[in-house]
Write a protein that holds these residues in place. Structure first.
Motif, mmCIF file in Angstrom:
data_model
loop_
_atom_site.group_PDB
_atom_site.id
_atom_site.type_symbol
_atom_site.label_atom_id
_atom_site.label_comp_id
_atom_site.label_asym_id
_atom_site.label_seq_id
_atom_site.Cartn_x
_atom_site.Cartn_y
_atom_site.Cartn_z
ATOM 1 N N ARG A 115 0.793 -1.235 0.000
ATOM 2 C CA ARG A 115 0.000 0.000 0.000
ATOM 3 C C ARG A 115 0.828 1.290 0.000
ATOM 4 O O ARG A 115 0.646 2.171 0.850
ATOM 5 N N ARG B 197 1.781 5.009 -1.478
ATOM 6 C CA ARG B 197 0.904 6.036 -2.071
ATOM 7 C C ARG B 197 0.984 5.979 -3.591
ATOM 8 O O ARG B 197 -0.007 6.213 -4.282
ATOM 9 N N ASN C 205 -4.430 -1.802 -12.205
ATOM 10 C CA ASN C 205 -4.997 -0.464 -12.007
ATOM 11 C C ASN C 205 -6.281 -0.535 -11.186
ATOM 12 O O ASN C 205 -6.508 0.299 -10.304
ATOM 13 N N GLU C 206 -7.121 -1.531 -11.466
ATOM 14 C CA GLU C 206 -8.358 -1.696 -10.701
ATOM 15 C C GLU C 206 -8.060 -2.015 -9.239
ATOM 16 O O GLU C 206 -8.673 -1.461 -8.333
ATOM 17 N N ARG C 207 -7.097 -2.899 -9.003
ATOM 18 C CA ARG C 207 -6.724 -3.257 -7.623
ATOM 19 C C ARG C 207 -6.092 -2.068 -6.901
ATOM 20 O O ARG C 207 -6.299 -1.881 -5.700
ATOM 21 N N ALA C 208 -5.312 -1.291 -7.637
ATOM 22 C CA ALA C 208 -4.688 -0.109 -7.042
ATOM 23 C C ALA C 208 -5.750 0.897 -6.609
ATOM 24 O O ALA C 208 -5.649 1.490 -5.528
ATOM 25 N N ALA C 209 -6.771 1.093 -7.426
ATOM 26 C CA ALA C 209 -7.841 2.033 -7.089
ATOM 27 C C ALA C 209 -8.554 1.590 -5.808
ATOM 28 O O ALA C 209 -8.850 2.419 -4.938
ATOM 29 N N VAL C 210 -8.803 0.299 -5.685
ATOM 30 C CA VAL C 210 -9.461 -0.222 -4.488
ATOM 31 C C VAL C 210 -8.575 -0.029 -3.250
ATOM 32 O O VAL C 210 -9.057 0.296 -2.172
ATOM 33 N N GLY D 177 -6.363 2.302 -2.835
ATOM 34 C CA GLY D 177 -6.007 3.704 -2.616
ATOM 35 C C GLY D 177 -4.582 4.031 -3.040
ATOM 36 O O GLY D 177 -3.975 4.970 -2.534
ATOM 37 N N HIS E 299 -1.978 5.176 -6.071
ATOM 38 C CA HIS E 299 -1.925 5.842 -7.374
ATOM 39 C C HIS E 299 -0.963 5.050 -8.260
ATOM 40 O O HIS E 299 0.226 4.967 -7.973
#
Length: 124
Positions: free
Chosen positions: A66, A68, A92-97, A99, A101
Motif C-alpha cells: 500500500r 501512495r 490499475n483496478e486493484r490499485a484504485a481499491v 487507494g 496511485h
C-alpha cells in the motif's frame, strides 16, 4: 496407389527452432526504488501470455504494501501484448481499491507507448 491411400507426411525438423526468451514463470523485472510512500518497478523484455501472470503477481505483491504511488517503468519493454495490457488494467483496478496511485510510464519503449495509447482510445 488407390484414391483412399495417403502418403505419410515427412517428419518436420525440430532443430533450429528458437528457444523461449523468458520462461513462463519469470518476467524480467526488478524493484528499482522503494520507500514507504513510493515503489518504482522496472519491467524489461516481452509482456505476453507467457509472462503476464508473473507481472500481475509481482504488481499484486507491491500493492499489498500500500504505497501512495506505484510506478511501473515500461521503458525497456520490447513487446506488450493483450495479456500484458489486461494484467496492467487489473493492477490499475486493484490499485484504485487499495487507494494506491498507479503510474504506467512507457519511457522510451515504442511498444509500450503504442499499447498504452490503445487503452486510452477504448470507451470507458
Amino acid at each position: 496407389m488407390t484414391t483412399h491411400e495417403r502418403q505419410r507426411a515427412p517428419d518436420l525438423p525440430t532443430h533450429g527452432l528458437p528457444e523461449p526468451r523468458v520462461s513462463a514463470d519469470r518476467l524480467p523485472s526488478r524493484t528499482r526504488w522503494r520507500t514507504p510512500d513510493a515503489i518504482v518497478v522496472e519491467v524489461t523484455g516481452e509482456i505476453d501470455g507467457c509472462t503476464a501472470e508473473s507481472l500481475g503477481a509481482a504488481l499484486d505483491e507491491h500493492l499489498r504494501a500500500r504505497p501512495r504511488v506505484l510506478r511501473i517503468d515500461l521503458g525497456e519493454v520490447c513487446f506488450l501484448g493483450a495479456a500484458g495490457l489486461l494484467a496492467l488494467v487489473r493492477a490499475n483496478e486493484r490499485a484504485a481499491v487499495a487507494g494506491v496511485h498507479l503510474v504506467l510510464d512507457p519511457g522510451r519503449s515504442r511498444a509500450a507507448a503504442r499499447a498504452l495509447a490503445l487503452l486510452d482510445r477504448l470507451p470507458v
